[in-house]
Design a protein around this motif. Structure first.
Motif, PDB file in Angstrom:
ATOM      1  N   ALA A  91      18.556  59.640 101.350  1.00 33.88           N
ATOM      2  CA  ALA A  91      19.257  60.315 102.454  1.00 33.88           C
ATOM      3  C   ALA A  91      20.023  61.421 101.907  1.00 33.88           C
ATOM      4  O   ALA A  91      20.112  62.414 102.824  1.00 33.88           O
ATOM      5  N   TRP A  92      20.278  61.455 100.828  1.00 34.70           N
ATOM      6  CA  TRP A  92      21.033  62.958 100.181  1.00 34.70           C
ATOM      7  C   TRP A  92      19.951  63.940 100.126  1.00 34.70           C
ATOM      8  O   TRP A  92      20.230  65.184 100.449  1.00 34.70           O
ATOM      9  N   ARG A  93      18.853  63.611  99.688  1.00 34.59           N
ATOM     10  CA  ARG A  93      17.792  64.469  99.693  1.00 34.59           C
ATOM     11  C   ARG A  93      17.441  65.052 101.168  1.00 34.59           C
ATOM     12  O   ARG A  93      17.124  66.455 101.308  1.00 34.59           O
ATOM     13  N   GLU A  94      17.396  64.129 102.041  1.00 31.90           N
ATOM     14  CA  GLU A  94      16.872  64.798 103.401  1.00 31.90           C
ATOM     15  C   GLU A  94      18.251  65.210 104.196  1.00 31.90           C
ATOM     16  O   GLU A  94      18.218  65.726 105.464  1.00 31.90           O
ATOM     17  N   GLY A  95      19.207  65.162 103.694  1.00 27.38           N
ATOM     18  CA  GLY A  95      20.507  65.692 104.331  1.00 27.38           C
ATOM     19  C   GLY A  95      21.041  64.722 105.075  1.00 27.38           C
ATOM     20  O   GLY A  95      21.743  65.036 106.266  1.00 27.38           O
ATOM     21  N   ILE A  96      20.853  63.199 105.206  1.00 31.18           N
ATOM     22  CA  ILE A  96      21.659  62.423 106.134  1.00 31.18           C
ATOM     23  C   ILE A  96      22.633  61.834 105.324  1.00 31.18           C
ATOM     24  O   ILE A  96      23.003  61.529 104.201  1.00 31.18           O
ATOM     25  N   VAL A  97      23.834  62.105 106.445  1.00 29.66           N
ATOM     26  CA  VAL A  97      25.171  61.536 105.924  1.00 29.66           C
ATOM     27  C   VAL A  97      25.384  60.163 106.345  1.00 29.66           C
ATOM     28  O   VAL A  97      25.546  60.046 107.425  1.00 29.66           O
ATOM     29  N   PHE A  98      25.755  59.303 105.499  1.00 32.22           N
ATOM     30  CA  PHE A  98      26.372  58.127 106.026  1.00 32.22           C
ATOM     31  C   PHE A  98      27.875  58.117 106.137  1.00 32.22           C
ATOM     32  O   PHE A  98      28.705  58.751 105.691  1.00 32.22           O
TER      33      PHE A  98
END
Length: 114
Positions: A91-98
């Motif tokens: 998710a960090w590589r894809e730019g997804i924020v939890f």
């Protein structure tokens, strides 16, 4: 030509074999030779077939083992990718924020026990 007293006229005549008997004799000799060749080469042929089947069987076993190893590697990679650490890293590589979900924002839903 002097005739002996103990010979008969039939014994003095040259005997001629019939043609069919001579041909039959040649045919029998050829058949015996062919049977001998078959008796010699049939076990060799069977051994060759058996060896080729053994080699093919060993190749199939090696291929099966390689596929099982590849399957284990794929299962290990799937299980490592489904771990929360790898999900967070992906998710960090894809730019997804939890974002954390607050408990106050949730609506309680009850289930009926029917």
């Amino acid at each position: 030509m002097v005739h002996d007293w103990y010979t008969v006229e039939i014994d003095r005549q040259p005997s001629a074999k019939p043609r069919y008997a001579e041909r039959l004799q040649h045919a029998m000799i050829l058949v015996m030779l062919l049977l001998l060749m078959v008796a010699i080469f049939l076990p060799l042929w069977q051994r060759g077939i058996n060896r080729s089947l053994e080699v093919e069987y060993q190749t199939l076993l090696e291929n099966r083992q390689a596929l099982e190893e590849e399957q284990q590697v794929l299962r290990a990679s799937i299980s490592s990718l489904s771990m929360p650490e790898s999900l967070a890293d992906g998710a960090w590589r894809e730019g997804i924020v939890f974002q954390p979900i607050k408990a106050a924002a949730m609506l309680p839903i009850s289930r009926s026990s029917q």
